[in-house]
Write a protein that holds these residues in place. Structure first.
Motif, PDB file in Angstrom:
ATOM      1  N   ASP A   1       0.821  -1.218   0.000  1.00 28.82           N
ATOM      2  CA  ASP A   1       0.000   0.000   0.000  1.00 28.82           C
ATOM      3  C   ASP A   1       0.851   1.263   0.000  1.00 28.82           C
ATOM      4  O   ASP A   1       0.545   2.220  -0.707  1.00 28.82           O
ATOM      5  N   ASP A   2       1.934   1.263   0.785  1.00 31.37           N
ATOM      6  CA  ASP A   2       2.780   2.465   0.834  1.00 31.37           C
ATOM      7  C   ASP A   2       3.472   2.720  -0.500  1.00 31.37           C
ATOM      8  O   ASP A   2       3.683   3.869  -0.890  1.00 31.37           O
ATOM      9  N   GLU A   3       3.768   1.661  -1.251  1.00 31.22           N
ATOM     10  CA  GLU A   3       4.356   1.822  -2.574  1.00 31.22           C
ATOM     11  C   GLU A   3       3.334   2.405  -3.554  1.00 31.22           C
ATOM     12  O   GLU A   3       3.675   3.249  -4.387  1.00 31.22           O
ATOM     13  N   LEU A   4       2.080   1.976  -3.439  1.00 34.21           N
ATOM     14  CA  LEU A   4       1.024   2.517  -4.288  1.00 34.21           C
ATOM     15  C   LEU A   4       0.816   4.001  -4.005  1.00 34.21           C
ATOM     16  O   LEU A   4       0.672   4.811  -4.926  1.00 34.21           O
TER      17      LEU A   4
ATOM     18  N   MET B   1       1.609   9.764  -5.422  1.00 35.31           N
ATOM     19  CA  MET B   1       2.178  11.050  -5.004  1.00 35.31           C
ATOM     20  C   MET B   1       3.197  11.571  -6.013  1.00 35.31           C
ATOM     21  O   MET B   1       3.311  12.782  -6.210  1.00 35.31           O
ATOM     22  N   GLU B   2       3.921  10.664  -6.652  1.00 34.49           N
ATOM     23  CA  GLU B   2       4.946  11.049  -7.625  1.00 34.49           C
ATOM     24  C   GLU B   2       4.364  11.853  -8.783  1.00 34.49           C
ATOM     25  O   GLU B   2       4.988  12.759  -9.306  1.00 34.49           O
TER      26      GLU B   2
ATOM     27  N   ASP C   1      -1.960  18.143  -8.592  1.00 33.08           N
ATOM     28  CA  ASP C   1      -2.973  19.022  -7.997  1.00 33.08           C
ATOM     29  C   ASP C   1      -3.328  18.661  -6.554  1.00 33.08           C
ATOM     30  O   ASP C   1      -4.160  19.315  -5.936  1.00 33.08           O
ATOM     31  N   GLY C   2      -2.702  17.616  -6.016  1.00 34.50           N
ATOM     32  CA  GLY C   2      -2.879  17.276  -4.613  1.00 34.50           C
ATOM     33  C   GLY C   2      -4.185  16.585  -4.260  1.00 34.50           C
ATOM     34  O   GLY C   2      -4.538  16.508  -3.088  1.00 34.50           O
ATOM     35  N   ASP C   3      -4.881  16.028  -5.248  1.00 33.81           N
ATOM     36  CA  ASP C   3      -6.153  15.373  -4.951  1.00 33.81           C
ATOM     37  C   ASP C   3      -6.009  13.893  -4.599  1.00 33.81           C
ATOM     38  O   ASP C   3      -6.986  13.213  -4.320  1.00 33.81           O
TER      39      ASP C   3
END
Length: 114
Positions: free
Chosen positions: A62-65, A70-71, A75-77
């Protein structure tokens, strides 16, 4: 026991552009986006990415996804639009970002090499 985390990476984008042309290549990126996106939201979401990784037999944490999203999330959504996805794919292609000095581009569309 020493682990070797180095992976061989071959960037196929330049050869794809050479064979398909710029318009065909962009079309293929758009097709990739459509395969990964949440059909209801029109975005690549955490859930759609996780589902598609599972369907492809990929074991991704999950943290990799979250890091993948995030990469490219400009627009931060928390999700990727089609433009963000295509932008990310170009940024992650070393040959396209480094230009003709670093990678063989014989036959590549000169518009994309600018």
């Amino acid at each position: 026991m020493e682990l070797d985390y180095l992976l061989d990476f071959e960037d196929y984008f330049p050869s794809m552009i050479a064979r398909m042309g710029a318009e065909g290549f962009i079309g293929e990126l758009c097709n990739g986006f459509l395969l990964l996106m949440d059909a209801n939201k029109g975005l690549i979401t955490f859930e759609s990415l996780k589902t598609n990784c599972y369907l492809l037999g990929l074991d991704v944490r999950d943290d990799e996804l979250v890091c993948m999203l995030m990469e490219g999330d400009l627009d931060g959504d928390g999700a990727l639009s089609q433009i963000e996805f295509c932008n990310l794919m170009f940024r992650l292609s070393p040959c396209l970002m480094d230009g003709p000095k670093m990678c063989p581009t014989q036959g590549a569309d000169p518009v994309l090499m600018m």
